[in-house]
Motif scaffolding. Structure first.
Motif, PDB file in Angstrom:
ATOM      1  N   CYS A 173       0.838  -1.193   0.000  1.00 28.52           N
ATOM      2  CA  CYS A 173       0.000   0.000   0.000  1.00 28.52           C
ATOM      3  C   CYS A 173       0.875   1.247   0.000  1.00 28.52           C
ATOM      4  CB  CYS A 173      -0.888  -0.012   1.247  1.00 28.52           C
ATOM      5  SG  CYS A 173      -2.016   1.390   1.285  1.00 28.52           S
TER       6      CYS A 173
ATOM      7  N   PRO B 263       1.937  -0.174   5.197  1.00 27.21           N
ATOM      8  CA  PRO B 263       2.958   0.168   4.200  1.00 27.21           C
ATOM      9  C   PRO B 263       4.374  -0.179   4.658  1.00 27.21           C
ATOM     10  CG  PRO B 263       1.381   1.952   4.436  1.00 27.21           C
ATOM     11  CD  PRO B 263       1.096   0.990   5.547  1.00 27.21           C
TER      12      PRO B 263
ATOM     13  N   HIS C 146     -10.528   1.355  -1.044  1.00 28.12           N
ATOM     14  CA  HIS C 146     -10.312   2.611  -0.314  1.00 28.12           C
ATOM     15  C   HIS C 146     -11.412   3.600  -0.692  1.00 28.12           C
ATOM     16  CE1 HIS C 146      -8.610   6.091   1.495  1.00 28.12           C
ATOM     17  NE2 HIS C 146      -7.543   5.425   1.888  1.00 28.12           N
TER      18      HIS C 146
ATOM     19  N   ARG D 289      -6.614  10.272   5.601  1.00 23.31           N
ATOM     20  CA  ARG D 289      -7.385   9.289   4.840  1.00 23.31           C
ATOM     21  C   ARG D 289      -7.695   9.757   3.418  1.00 23.31           C
ATOM     22  NH1 ARG D 289      -7.856   4.202   5.201  1.00 23.31           N
ATOM     23  NH2 ARG D 289     -10.095   4.075   4.948  1.00 23.31           N
TER      24      ARG D 289
HETATM   25  S1  SF4 Z   1      -5.352   1.770   6.303  1.00 25.51           S
HETATM   26 FE1  SF4 Z   1      -4.413   3.162   4.789  1.00 25.51          FE
HETATM   27  S2  SF4 Z   1      -2.204   2.701   4.820  1.00 25.51           S
HETATM   28 FE2  SF4 Z   1      -3.261   1.012   5.862  1.00 25.51          FE
HETATM   29  S3  SF4 Z   1      -3.571  -0.532   4.253  1.00 25.51           S
HETATM   30 FE3  SF4 Z   1      -5.444   0.706   4.346  1.00 25.51          FE
HETATM   31  S4  SF4 Z   1      -5.120   2.327   2.842  1.00 25.51           S
HETATM   32 FE4  SF4 Z   1      -3.104   1.409   3.240  1.00 25.51          FE
END
Ligand code: SF4
Length: 443
Positions: free
Chosen positions: A161, A171, A241, A280
């Motif tokens: 990510c 990440p 997302h 976000r």
């Molecule tokens: S919460 Fe945010 S950083 Fe973590 S995996 Fe999901 S999109 Fe990626």
């Protein structure tokens, strides 16, 4: 004639998996590598020669569970010797702490070394092994996974990510985005279809960002191509997302009946100010707009989300906005958590200023409200007939079958022995906040 000597010939292995579907899928892949090296399933941790713990570090609590399991394994090791390996997120971020002499851990293996698990496990008989180095491209597994279900198959489409949400460790554990070639994805889906799989679950940390490395084919197009493979009746995907739900994706879902009317769209907070602090990339209003668009195209869509309470600086007013968002959206299900700081993340530098008792109170309020919402929603299903994929037996009563409906909700039902692995129609006869019960109708 004798065959090649396999590094783990006859070794009995067992897994303990924490965390999400990505981890479940990784366990299936790791089991594939172990079996290719001659290992066989042990059936239980107690009878294993090799125990691999596939870990999750998204929340502090999951890490605590790992260390308590390691304590139990150390006691077991005193009775009979066996190897213990730690894979997954914690392996990646706690690689220095895990192999301490008293930890009982023989090897630590990071995501990008899974193809070497047999070699690493075999070598750990002689010395502790820590293998967590990184790579930047998607690697195809040369051996098939050992799938837990013969009916519902995970298919990875991307890893990693790039979003760096302020609270999230992913990440840092799974690394940056890497996309799997479209041709390999379709080949795996066709293979599952040929084996009679009924459902395909496309997996990735951020599936909406998918791009075929060669052609640039996007996720909406990929979804349509997967749905066009004859055989499986349901296609699902995880995780989307909310900042990136393009019209093409909503339209692809709406026009393709095989794509389940179900979407996990993590909200995290109903407050724009908190979402901003979480980095976000969307506001409360934009999220609500996305939900309205999706529901205008698919009124029957069942939504679920993740919710975090007690993020640093979250005021009562901001928390109330999460409650009002839940009341407005009326999810079919949520996963809710108290915030816990994770190492390496941006939020780890903030003061974790919401007292634990306030976090617990807020979590209880979220869960009580959601329980009412789910109960009310489930009551609207009484007397209706739901299409269910029968996947196993109820944990409470093995005489009762368990399945999931298109909305991914658990449905327990009475049915004949041969219903497992089939799509069946179940008339809903009673409901609770977390599951539906019914009786199977003959098709
Ligand atoms: S919460 Fe945010 S950083 Fe973590 S995996 Fe999901 S999109 Fe990626």
């Amino acid at each position: 004639m004798t065959g090649p000597v396999l590094p783990l010939g006859g070794v009995r292995y067992a897994f303990h998996t924490f965390g999400c579907q990505m981890n479940e899928n990784d366990t299936e892949r790791l089991a594939g590598y172990l079996e290719a090296a001659g290992a066989v399933p042990a059936g239980s941790i107690e009878s294993a020669d090799l125990v691999v713990i596939n870990t999750c570090s998204v929340r502090a609590k999951s890490e605590e569970k790992l260390f308590s399991l390691l304590g139990r394994l150390r006691s077991l090791k005193k009775k009979h010797p066996f190897l213990v390996g730690v894979a997954g997120c914690v392996a990646q971020v706690r690689k220095d702490r895990l192999p301490e002499p008293k930890s009982g851990v023989d090897f630590v293996i990071g995501f990008d070394q899974y193809h070497r698990i047999a070699e690493i496990a075999a070598e750990s008989r002689h010395r502790k092994m820590i293998e967590t180095s990184r790579r930047r491209i998607f690697r195809e597994d040369p051996v098939p996974p050992v799938r837990e279900s013969p009916w519902s198959g995970y298919v990875t489409i991307m890893e990693g990510c790039d979003n760096f949400c302020a609270y999230c460790i992913v990440p840092f554990t799974r690394g940056r985005e890497r996309f799997r070639p479209l041709s390999a994805i379709l080949e795996e889906v066709r293979g599952l279809a040929a084996k009679g799989f009924r459902e395909i679950q496309l997996l990735g940390q951020n599936v909406n960002n998918y791009r075929d490395p060669k052609t640039g084919t996007d996720f909406a197009a990929l979804l349509s191509l997967v749905a066009a493979v004859p055989g499986p009746e349901w296609v699902r995907f995880l995780t989307s997302h909310p900042k990136n739900v393009p019209p093409a994706l909503a339209e692809a879902m709406a026009r393709t009946p095989k794509i389940c009317r179900q979407l996990h769209l993590p909200l995290q907070s109903g407050s724009t100010a908190v979402l901003e602090r979480m980095k976000r990339g969307y506001t409360r209003e934009r999220y609500l707009e996305t939900v309205r668009t999706l529901r205008s195209l698919m009124p029957e869509l069942r939504l679920s989300a993740d919710i975090i309470v007690g993020y640093p600086g979250e005021t009562e007013v901001e928390f109330e906005e999460t409650l009002s968002a839940l009341s407005e959206i009326r999810y079919a299900g949520i996963f809710s958590f108290c915030y816990s700081p994770r190492p390496l993340t941006a939020a780890a530098g903030l003061v974790d200023d919401i007292p634990p008792e306030v976090k617990r109170r807020r979590l209880a309020a979220v869960q009580a409200l959601q329980k009412d919402i789910q109960t009310a929603f489930h009551q609207t299903l009484l007397g209706k007939v739901e299409k269910v994929l029968a996947v196993g037996r109820s944990k409470k009563d093995p005489a009762v079958f368990a399945g999931r409906n298109e909305g991914n909700q658990v449905v327990n039902f009475q049915g004949p022995e041969d219903c497992l692995g089939r799509f069946v129609d179940v008339e809903i006869t009673s409901v609770g906040p977390y599951s539906l019960r019914g009786r199977m109708l003959t098709r």
